[in-house]
Design a protein around this motif. Structure first.
Motif, PDB file in Angstrom:
ATOM      1  N   ASP A 108       5.583  -8.389  19.245  1.00 31.52           N
ATOM      2  CA  ASP A 108       4.823  -7.872  20.383  1.00 31.52           C
ATOM      3  C   ASP A 108       4.848  -8.879  21.536  1.00 31.52           C
ATOM      4  O   ASP A 108       4.066  -9.828  21.569  1.00 31.52           O
ATOM      5  CB  ASP A 108       3.375  -7.582  19.956  1.00 31.52           C
ATOM      6  N   ALA A 162       2.040  -0.921  11.697  1.00 29.42           N
ATOM      7  CA  ALA A 162       1.605  -2.122  10.968  1.00 29.42           C
ATOM      8  C   ALA A 162       0.410  -1.865  10.066  1.00 29.42           C
ATOM      9  O   ALA A 162       0.124  -2.659   9.170  1.00 29.42           O
ATOM     10  CB  ALA A 162       1.280  -3.235  11.954  1.00 29.42           C
ATOM     11  N   VAL A 167      11.830  -4.828  15.639  1.00 30.63           N
ATOM     12  CA  VAL A 167      11.383  -3.932  16.697  1.00 30.63           C
ATOM     13  C   VAL A 167      10.589  -4.777  17.691  1.00 30.63           C
ATOM     14  O   VAL A 167       9.666  -5.495  17.310  1.00 30.63           O
ATOM     15  CB  VAL A 167      10.506  -2.782  16.172  1.00 30.63           C
ATOM     16  N   PHE A 177       2.634   0.483  17.580  1.00 29.41           N
ATOM     17  CA  PHE A 177       2.808  -0.732  16.777  1.00 29.41           C
ATOM     18  C   PHE A 177       1.704  -0.834  15.736  1.00 29.41           C
ATOM     19  O   PHE A 177       1.950  -1.111  14.564  1.00 29.41           O
ATOM     20  CB  PHE A 177       2.745  -1.959  17.693  1.00 29.41           C
ATOM     21  N   LEU A 234       7.870  -6.694  13.479  1.00 25.50           N
ATOM     22  CA  LEU A 234       7.412  -6.126  14.740  1.00 25.50           C
ATOM     23  C   LEU A 234       6.998  -7.265  15.665  1.00 25.50           C
ATOM     24  O   LEU A 234       6.057  -8.004  15.363  1.00 25.50           O
ATOM     25  CB  LEU A 234       6.225  -5.196  14.495  1.00 25.50           C
ATOM     26  N   ARG A 290       4.147  -8.425  11.462  1.00 25.90           N
ATOM     27  CA  ARG A 290       4.036  -8.293  12.911  1.00 25.90           C
ATOM     28  C   ARG A 290       3.519  -9.571  13.548  1.00 25.90           C
ATOM     29  O   ARG A 290       2.916 -10.420  12.884  1.00 25.90           O
ATOM     30  CB  ARG A 290       3.103  -7.143  13.281  1.00 25.90           C
TER      31      ARG A 290
END
Length: 244
Positions: free
Chosen positions: A164, A53, A193, A49, A162, A85
């Motif tokens: 997380d 990023a 993602v 990740f 992204l 992200r």
């Protein structure tokens, strides 16, 4: 690079001294999909990740975004190109209002403060925090802080988002709202993602999953294929999942 591929990693390797966190990882992220990035703790998900990023430059390999080599571009430049992200531990400016937090993201696209504020309000409505716009960010609940992170990222108008672990630690009702939000984000044409550990959520939400283990690509495919993959069961899901 195929026109339906938004981002591609080619042989990405990340070493920290004697530790190899990612080893020769090559994946493709398709435009418009919701992709799950899964695997056990220490599999290298967060490292990958960070490489995508722009948090760090890989030791080896290449990252392409819309066919452009971005391997050495800083995170701020990648954000301008369309990569945003969230973080596993939500990060907010607690002394600022919720709308001011989101304006920080909106300034990527709007140099004018009035326009950035308007975009921030629209984004807060989109994620379900419109009623908390003037509240201090420090007063938000943990689930609201996760939504604030998503809002700030969306305000940058990304092509690739992204996420997380934005659904980890939520109650079932909060998780359902989170799933709805991710689908709404995809409905805007944003590719998503996700790193997640709650498999019940991941498998109903993602269209494709990539499994990392010990820094290497272990498997990829549709959720139904992944949960039946013997290597994935052995490395991550466990025998209890096989029985189920």
């Amino acid at each position: 690079m195929s026109s339906d591929v938004l981002l591609e990693t080619r042989g990405v390797t990340q070493r920290f001294g004697g530790l190899t966190a990612n080893s020769d990882v090559s994946i493709s992220i398709r435009r418009g999909e919701i992709l799950g990035l899964i695997g056990p703790n220490g599999a290298g998900k967060s490292t990958l990740f960070g490489a995508i990023a722009g948090a760090r430059v890989p030791t080896a390999g290449m990252i392409l975004f819309e066919g452009r080599d971005i391997t050495r571009l800083p995170a701020a430049e990648r954000c301008r190109l369309g990569i945003a992200r969230t973080f596993q531990v939500p990060r907010s400016f607690d002394s600022m209002s919720v709308v001011e937090n989101v304006m920080i993201g909106a300034f990527v696209r709007h140099a004018n403060a009035t326009m950035a504020r308007a975009a921030a309000y629209d984004t807060l409505d989109f994620v379900g925090l419109g009623g908390r716009a003037e509240t201090s960010a420090g007063q938000l609940t943990p689930p609201e802080k996760r939504r604030l992170e998503v809002a700030r990222a969306i305000a940058t108008e990304p092509k690739l988002l992204l996420l997380d672990e934005v659904l980890t630690g939520l109650t079932p009702s909060e998780a359902r709202l989170g799933v709805e939000l991710v689908r709404k984000v995809q409905g805007r044409g944003i590719t998503v993602v996700m790193v997640e550990h709650v498999m019940e959520i991941v498998m109903q939400l993602v269209e494709r999953a990539i499994v990392l283990n010990l820094g290497q690509l272990l498997a990829e495919g549709a959720p139904a294929e992944i949960v039946r993959n013997e290597a994935v069961i052995a490395a991550y899901l466990g025998d209890r999942h096989r029985a189920a």
